[in-house]
Design a protein around this motif. Sequence first.
Motif, PDB file in Angstrom:
ATOM      1  N   GLY A  44       0.785  -1.228   0.000  1.00 15.14           N
ATOM      2  CA  GLY A  44       0.000   0.000   0.000  1.00 15.14           C
ATOM      3  C   GLY A  44       0.815   1.275   0.000  1.00 15.14           C
ATOM      4  O   GLY A  44       0.258   2.373   0.002  1.00 15.14           O
ATOM      5  N   GLY A  45       2.144   1.141  -0.013  1.00 14.82           N
ATOM      6  CA  GLY A  45       3.006   2.315   0.056  1.00 14.82           C
ATOM      7  C   GLY A  45       3.362   2.877  -1.311  1.00 14.82           C
ATOM      8  O   GLY A  45       2.937   2.385  -2.355  1.00 14.82           O
ATOM      9  N   LYS A 139      -0.711   7.483   0.680  1.00 19.04           N
ATOM     10  CA  LYS A 139      -1.203   6.710   1.821  1.00 19.04           C
ATOM     11  C   LYS A 139      -0.019   6.233   2.669  1.00 19.04           C
ATOM     12  O   LYS A 139       1.013   5.888   2.104  1.00 19.04           O
ATOM     13  CB  LYS A 139      -1.984   5.480   1.322  1.00 19.04           C
ATOM     14  N   PRO A 140      -0.110   6.261   3.986  1.00 26.13           N
ATOM     15  CA  PRO A 140      -1.294   6.371   4.838  1.00 26.13           C
ATOM     16  C   PRO A 140      -1.777   7.794   5.133  1.00 26.13           C
ATOM     17  O   PRO A 140      -2.670   7.966   5.941  1.00 26.13           O
ATOM     18  CB  PRO A 140      -0.830   5.700   6.135  1.00 26.13           C
ATOM     19  N   THR A 167      -2.387   0.117   5.322  1.00 26.05           N
ATOM     20  CA  THR A 167      -1.941   1.455   4.955  1.00 26.05           C
ATOM     21  C   THR A 167      -3.074   2.253   4.325  1.00 26.05           C
ATOM     22  O   THR A 167      -3.318   3.417   4.668  1.00 26.05           O
ATOM     23  CB  THR A 167      -0.763   1.371   3.964  1.00 26.05           C
ATOM     24  N   GLY A 168      -3.792   1.630   3.406  1.00 27.50           N
ATOM     25  CA  GLY A 168      -4.901   2.301   2.756  1.00 27.50           C
ATOM     26  C   GLY A 168      -6.061   2.555   3.698  1.00 27.50           C
ATOM     27  O   GLY A 168      -6.703   3.614   3.643  1.00 27.50           O
ATOM     28  N   VAL A 169      -6.339   1.584   4.563  1.00 26.81           N
ATOM     29  CA  VAL A 169      -7.406   1.751   5.554  1.00 26.81           C
ATOM     30  C   VAL A 169      -7.088   2.925   6.470  1.00 26.81           C
ATOM     31  O   VAL A 169      -7.966   3.728   6.808  1.00 26.81           O
ATOM     32  CB  VAL A 169      -7.607   0.453   6.357  1.00 26.81           C
ATOM     33  N   ALA A 170      -5.822   3.040   6.874  1.00 28.09           N
ATOM     34  CA  ALA A 170      -5.414   4.155   7.735  1.00 28.09           C
ATOM     35  C   ALA A 170      -5.631   5.489   7.034  1.00 28.09           C
ATOM     36  O   ALA A 170      -6.086   6.465   7.652  1.00 28.09           O
ATOM     37  CB  ALA A 170      -3.950   4.000   8.133  1.00 28.09           C
TER      38      ALA A 170
END
Length: 214
Positions: A44-45, A139-140, A167-170
């Motif tokens: 997700g980074g 993201k995050p 990461t995306g949820v954050a």
Amino acid sequence: MQAALFDMDGLLVDTEKVWLEIETVVMARLGAAWSAEHQAHLLGGSMERTVAYMLEVSGADVPPGTVWRWMVDGMVGALAEGVHVMPGAAELLDGLRAEGVPVALVTSSLKDIADAVLKAVGRDRFDAVVTADDVTRTKPDPEPYLTAARLLGAQPVRCVVLEDSPTGVAAATAAGCAVVAVPSVLPVEPAPGRLVVSSLTEVTIADLRALVPA
């Protein structure tokens, strides 16, 4: 619900295996090994973070820009051979379109990579696209989702984000959005305003609407 915001890698399309393949090839060029555990560390980074981590792990004396180009060229080439859309994703997108709900694609990937995916998925399925090239913080940080909401003229609190990574949820949570999480590589825990499922086939538009505060 004023808008639905979709992550790309691992949520909309099954590209995590492609990323692992290309990262492994690039690391071999750097003279080092790569594993699924390394990939999970970066899930997700941004590309910037990925390249920095690969150079740190390998210890190679190669300019970051060179590694960056290897990664982008490798991903675009691999995606040109075909993209696997995740089960339930196309049906959900088409259902949202039929109900007139604005939809955005929000990814930490670069524009070139997102464009390669959109050629297969269909750019016309999205009212807006936000990539790493469109923000100063990926993201995050909440900026990508706040940017997408602004482009669609929606309030973040009335948007539902669909994500696969912590990461995306954050990022979505920090933006004030409700979240549907479909974990791919790393687990995501249930929380208020968050629905965790194993597949998009389990998600209905009614489920999305139910997550938005009345």
